[in-house]
Design a protein around this motif. Structure first.
Motif, mmCIF file in Angstrom:
data_model
loop_
_atom_site.group_PDB
_atom_site.id
_atom_site.type_symbol
_atom_site.label_atom_id
_atom_site.label_comp_id
_atom_site.label_asym_id
_atom_site.label_seq_id
_atom_site.Cartn_x
_atom_site.Cartn_y
_atom_site.Cartn_z
ATOM 1 N N LEU A 49 13.895 6.159 71.880
ATOM 2 C CA LEU A 49 12.909 7.034 70.979
ATOM 3 C C LEU A 49 13.541 8.090 70.293
ATOM 4 C CD1 LEU A 49 10.070 7.615 73.758
ATOM 5 C CD2 LEU A 49 9.979 6.063 71.712
ATOM 6 N N MET A 50 14.519 8.632 70.988
ATOM 7 C CA MET A 50 15.196 9.770 70.224
ATOM 8 C C MET A 50 16.564 9.676 69.265
ATOM 9 S SD MET A 50 13.364 12.366 70.978
ATOM 10 C CE MET A 50 14.473 13.563 70.531
ATOM 11 N N GLY A 51 17.005 8.523 69.778
ATOM 12 C CA GLY A 51 18.283 8.222 68.956
ATOM 13 C C GLY A 51 19.484 8.633 69.426
ATOM 14 N N LEU A 52 19.465 9.156 70.759
ATOM 15 C CA LEU A 52 20.464 9.751 71.343
ATOM 16 C C LEU A 52 21.162 8.907 72.281
ATOM 17 C CD1 LEU A 52 18.650 12.795 72.530
ATOM 18 C CD2 LEU A 52 20.310 12.971 70.727
ATOM 19 N N PRO A 53 22.513 9.348 72.643
ATOM 20 C CA PRO A 53 23.327 8.333 73.654
ATOM 21 C C PRO A 53 22.753 8.412 74.833
ATOM 22 C CG PRO A 53 24.594 10.269 72.811
ATOM 23 C CD PRO A 53 23.407 10.318 72.117
ATOM 24 N N VAL A 54 22.808 7.327 75.618
ATOM 25 C CA VAL A 54 22.119 6.947 76.953
ATOM 26 C C VAL A 54 22.534 7.948 77.930
ATOM 27 C CG1 VAL A 54 21.419 5.474 79.044
ATOM 28 C CG2 VAL A 54 21.421 4.870 76.552
ATOM 29 N N ASP A 55 23.704 8.243 77.999
ATOM 30 C CA ASP A 55 24.346 9.186 78.990
ATOM 31 C C ASP A 55 23.859 10.521 78.937
ATOM 32 O OD1 ASP A 55 26.099 7.107 80.068
ATOM 33 O OD2 ASP A 55 27.742 7.895 78.770
ATOM 34 N N HIS A 56 23.752 11.102 77.783
ATOM 35 C CA HIS A 56 23.106 12.345 77.376
ATOM 36 C C HIS A 56 21.678 12.557 77.921
ATOM 37 C CE1 HIS A 56 22.341 16.248 75.533
ATOM 38 N NE2 HIS A 56 21.246 15.866 75.056
ATOM 39 N N VAL A 57 20.724 11.389 77.492
ATOM 40 C CA VAL A 57 19.598 11.600 78.311
ATOM 41 C C VAL A 57 19.563 11.410 79.770
ATOM 42 C CG1 VAL A 57 17.138 10.261 78.191
ATOM 43 C CG2 VAL A 57 18.593 10.660 75.863
ATOM 44 N N ARG A 58 20.416 10.387 80.407
ATOM 45 C CA ARG A 58 20.302 10.322 81.712
ATOM 46 C C ARG A 58 20.630 11.777 82.345
ATOM 47 N NH1 ARG A 58 24.049 6.223 82.313
ATOM 48 N NH2 ARG A 58 22.069 4.937 82.000
#
Length: 109
Positions: A49-58
């Motif tokens: 949804l945000m277009g961010l890396p998965v690690d950052h969101v996790r």
């Protein structure tokens, strides 16, 4: 004006500008929690949804407090089939038990 106000609508009250804002990371995580229970899949969903890396969101998901469990609800229909009545039964959590040693200390104060 900001570059978010590109689209203009003509209404009976005059021109109206539409403001488009991307969701915040917290909003994307809450949306993911509403759809998915698995933390890894929540992170992938919010990252897409945000277009961010998965690690950052996790990492952000793990920083957030876990969701509280809602009390169990039971919905019961009673009465005739032509005019059923709905009864909602909620289970309230039991009170916390205070150990006897702490209870005596509280009573002596």
């Amino acid at each position: 004006m900001s570059k978010n106000n590109k689209e203009t609508w003509n209404t009976k009250y005059g021109k109206r500008r539409v403001r488009e804002e991307k969701p915040t990371l917290a909003e994307a995580i809450e949306a993911a929690k509403g759809f998915i229970e698995d933390l890894d899949q929540q992170a992938e969903f919010a990252a897409s949804l945000m277009g961010l890396p998965v690690d950052h969101v996790r990492a952000e998901i793990q920083k957030m407090a876990p969701a509280r469990k809602e009390p169990n609800k039971s919905v019961v229909f009673t009465g005739s089939s032509t005019a059923p009545r709905t009864i909602v039964v909620e289970r309230k959590p039991a009170r916390r038990v205070i150990p006897a040693a702490n209870r005596a200390a509280l009573l002596n104060q």
